[in-house]
Design a protein around this motif. Structure first.
Motif, short mmCIF file in Angstrom:
data_model
loop_
_atom_site.label_atom_id
_atom_site.label_comp_id
_atom_site.label_asym_id
_atom_site.label_seq_id
_atom_site.Cartn_x
_atom_site.Cartn_y
_atom_site.Cartn_z
N ALA A 24 0.71 -1.24 -0.16
CA ALA A 24 0.01 -0.11 0.00
C ALA A 24 0.87 1.19 -0.02
N ILE A 25 1.91 1.42 0.84
CA ILE A 25 2.74 2.64 0.95
C ILE A 25 3.46 2.63 -0.20
N GLU A 26 4.22 1.66 -0.63
CA GLU A 26 5.05 1.95 -1.90
C GLU A 26 4.30 2.25 -3.07
N ASN A 27 2.93 1.81 -3.35
CA ASN A 27 2.21 1.93 -4.48
C ASN A 27 1.39 3.14 -4.54
N GLN A 28 1.16 3.62 -3.24
CA GLN A 28 0.21 4.67 -2.92
C GLN A 28 -1.18 4.28 -3.35
N CYS A 29 -1.52 3.30 -2.92
CA CYS A 29 -2.77 2.76 -3.37
C CYS A 29 -3.59 2.01 -2.25
N TYR A 30 -4.86 1.77 -2.22
CA TYR A 30 -5.48 0.64 -1.42
C TYR A 30 -5.24 -0.50 -1.66
N ILE A 31 -4.91 -1.26 -0.50
CA ILE A 31 -4.78 -2.70 -0.54
C ILE A 31 -5.72 -3.46 0.25
N ALA A 32 -6.42 -4.41 -0.35
CA ALA A 32 -7.25 -5.27 0.48
C ALA A 32 -6.92 -6.64 0.28
N GLY A 33 -6.71 -7.37 1.59
CA GLY A 33 -6.06 -8.75 1.44
C GLY A 33 -7.17 -9.64 2.10
N VAL A 34 -7.54 -10.49 1.49
CA VAL A 34 -8.80 -11.42 2.28
C VAL A 34 -8.00 -12.87 2.34
N ASN A 35 -8.04 -13.31 3.46
CA ASN A 35 -7.51 -14.62 3.97
C ASN A 35 -8.43 -15.47 4.56
N ARG A 36 -8.32 -16.81 4.66
CA ARG A 36 -9.03 -17.74 5.41
C ARG A 36 -9.00 -17.94 6.67
N VAL A 37 -9.60 -18.77 7.43
CA VAL A 37 -9.38 -18.95 8.77
C VAL A 37 -9.73 -20.41 8.94
N GLY A 38 -9.21 -21.12 10.17
CA GLY A 38 -9.54 -22.45 10.26
C GLY A 38 -8.58 -23.50 10.11
N ILE A 39 -8.70 -24.60 9.75
CA ILE A 39 -7.58 -25.81 9.57
C ILE A 39 -7.91 -26.41 8.22
N GLY A 40 -7.05 -26.29 7.48
CA GLY A 40 -7.10 -26.99 5.89
C GLY A 40 -5.96 -27.88 5.84
N ASN A 41 -6.21 -29.06 5.53
CA ASN A 41 -4.97 -30.10 4.95
C ASN A 41 -4.12 -30.02 6.17
N GLY A 42 -4.40 -29.84 7.29
CA GLY A 42 -3.14 -29.89 8.59
C GLY A 42 -2.72 -28.61 8.69
N LEU A 43 -2.96 -27.51 8.07
CA LEU A 43 -2.52 -26.19 8.16
C LEU A 43 -3.37 -25.27 8.82
N GLU A 44 -2.90 -24.29 9.76
CA GLU A 44 -3.94 -23.43 10.53
C GLU A 44 -3.78 -22.02 9.83
N TYR A 45 -4.91 -21.50 9.69
CA TYR A 45 -4.91 -20.21 9.05
C TYR A 45 -5.55 -19.09 10.02
N SER A 46 -4.69 -18.02 10.05
CA SER A 46 -5.08 -16.92 11.12
C SER A 46 -6.00 -15.87 10.51
N GLY A 47 -6.37 -15.71 9.46
CA GLY A 47 -7.29 -14.60 8.73
C GLY A 47 -6.48 -13.50 8.65
N ASP A 48 -6.68 -12.55 9.41
CA ASP A 48 -5.95 -11.22 9.25
C ASP A 48 -6.46 -10.48 8.07
N SER A 49 -7.50 -10.63 7.63
CA SER A 49 -8.04 -10.08 6.31
C SER A 49 -8.11 -8.50 6.81
N MET A 50 -7.51 -7.63 5.83
CA MET A 50 -7.48 -6.06 6.03
C MET A 50 -7.50 -5.42 4.83
N ILE A 51 -8.04 -4.05 5.14
CA ILE A 51 -8.16 -3.28 4.02
C ILE A 51 -7.15 -2.09 4.52
N ILE A 52 -6.26 -1.78 3.65
CA ILE A 52 -4.96 -0.56 3.99
C ILE A 52 -5.32 0.60 3.08
N SER A 53 -4.96 1.74 3.79
CA SER A 53 -5.15 2.89 2.96
C SER A 53 -3.78 3.45 2.02
#
Length: 264
Positions: free
Chosen positions: A184-213
């Motif tokens: 977001a900072i180096e491109n001077q743009c809005y960034i939206a990152g959408v991540n999953r949560v839970g367990i998938g195939n033995g891996l844990e996912y934390s989410g941390d989905s966010m929208i940044i100015s």
């Protein structure tokens, strides 16, 4: 434009159950007056290498058919991830569907995650795709693409909003957070990152989905659990910031190319 991120606990390789979850999230998003709702990478299956089971023919994609109908039914733009099955390696794709049910773009992930064996089953795309959503020029990327800043510099030349759909494991969550803010900072743009949560195939996912100015400020964030976050994207603000702080005019892309090809 109001953007929403649907942070889901994806049921492993179970499209039927994930479709039910996704539809309810779309209904909730419409109530919140969200214009564009994004789902995580491989939205109906999780990050699976089981291409023969989860893959779909592009011209007969169940995912695109179902979410095209949802786009029309609920009058909303939707970002959705799926796997295109091919004779050789598959494509990890992310499509943007409009309220008429039309597929505006169908991006193929440029950088397969070789560390996680994605490169064995998937091949990389070769194009940056963009779409106009309610007057906002939008470019989608997928997960591992986040680690390659060059494509973001190209995309941000004529876009002020870039999205990343991911299945990003909890063990590397600090990388996810830091890289999203950096892009977001180096491109001077809005960034939206959408991540999953839970367990998938033995891996844990934390989410941390966010929208940044464009300043690198987190406008909205979901740390854990399923849910929708949202924020308004203001192109006028991003363009004004770029005009005031003309970072891109100081880039020396021809020199970078020369340095890149020059032996060290």
């Amino acid at each position: 434009m109001r953007v929403g991120l649907a942070q889901m606990d994806l049921v492993w390789e179970n499209k039927e159950e994930n479709i039910k979850k996704a539809e309810q999230m779309i209904i909730d998003a419409v109530k919140k007056q969200i214009d564009y709702l994004l789902f995580p990478e491989m939205s109906l299956t999780g990050f699976s290498m089981n291409v023969n089971v989860i893959g779909e023919k592009k011209d007969k994609s169940e995912t695109l058919e179902v979410f095209s109908e949802f786009g029309k039914r609920y009058n909303v733009f939707i970002g959705i991830g799926y796997v295109e099955k091919r004779k050789e390696k598959a494509y990890n794709r992310y499509a943007i569907i409009n309220p008429n049910g039309e597929v505006l773009i169908d991006y193929a992930k440029i950088h397969p995650f070789s560390y996680g064996e994605e490169g064995i089953y998937y091949t990389g795309g070769s194009k940056i795709e963009k779409a106009d959503i309610k007057g906002v020029q939008t470019v989608p990327f997928i997960c591992y693409d986040l680690r390659f800043p060059e494509v973001f510099q190209i995309a941000s030349k004529d876009s002020c909003f870039i999205t990343i759909a991911a299945n990003w494991p909890k063990q590397r969550r600090e990388h996810w957070i830091t890289l999203l803010k950096a892009r977001a900072i180096e491109n001077q743009c809005y960034i939206a990152g959408v991540n999953r949560v839970g367990i998938g195939n033995g891996l844990e996912y934390s989410g941390d989905s966010m929208i940044i100015s464009p300043y690198g400020e987190i406008l909205s964030k979901n740390i854990e659990g399923e849910g929708i976050i949202s924020a308004d994207i203001d192109v006028t603000f991003a363009l004004s910031y770029r005009n005031d702080f003309c970072l891109k005019k100081d880039r020396k892309e021809q020199l970078y190319l020369q340095l890149f090809h020059r032996p060290v």
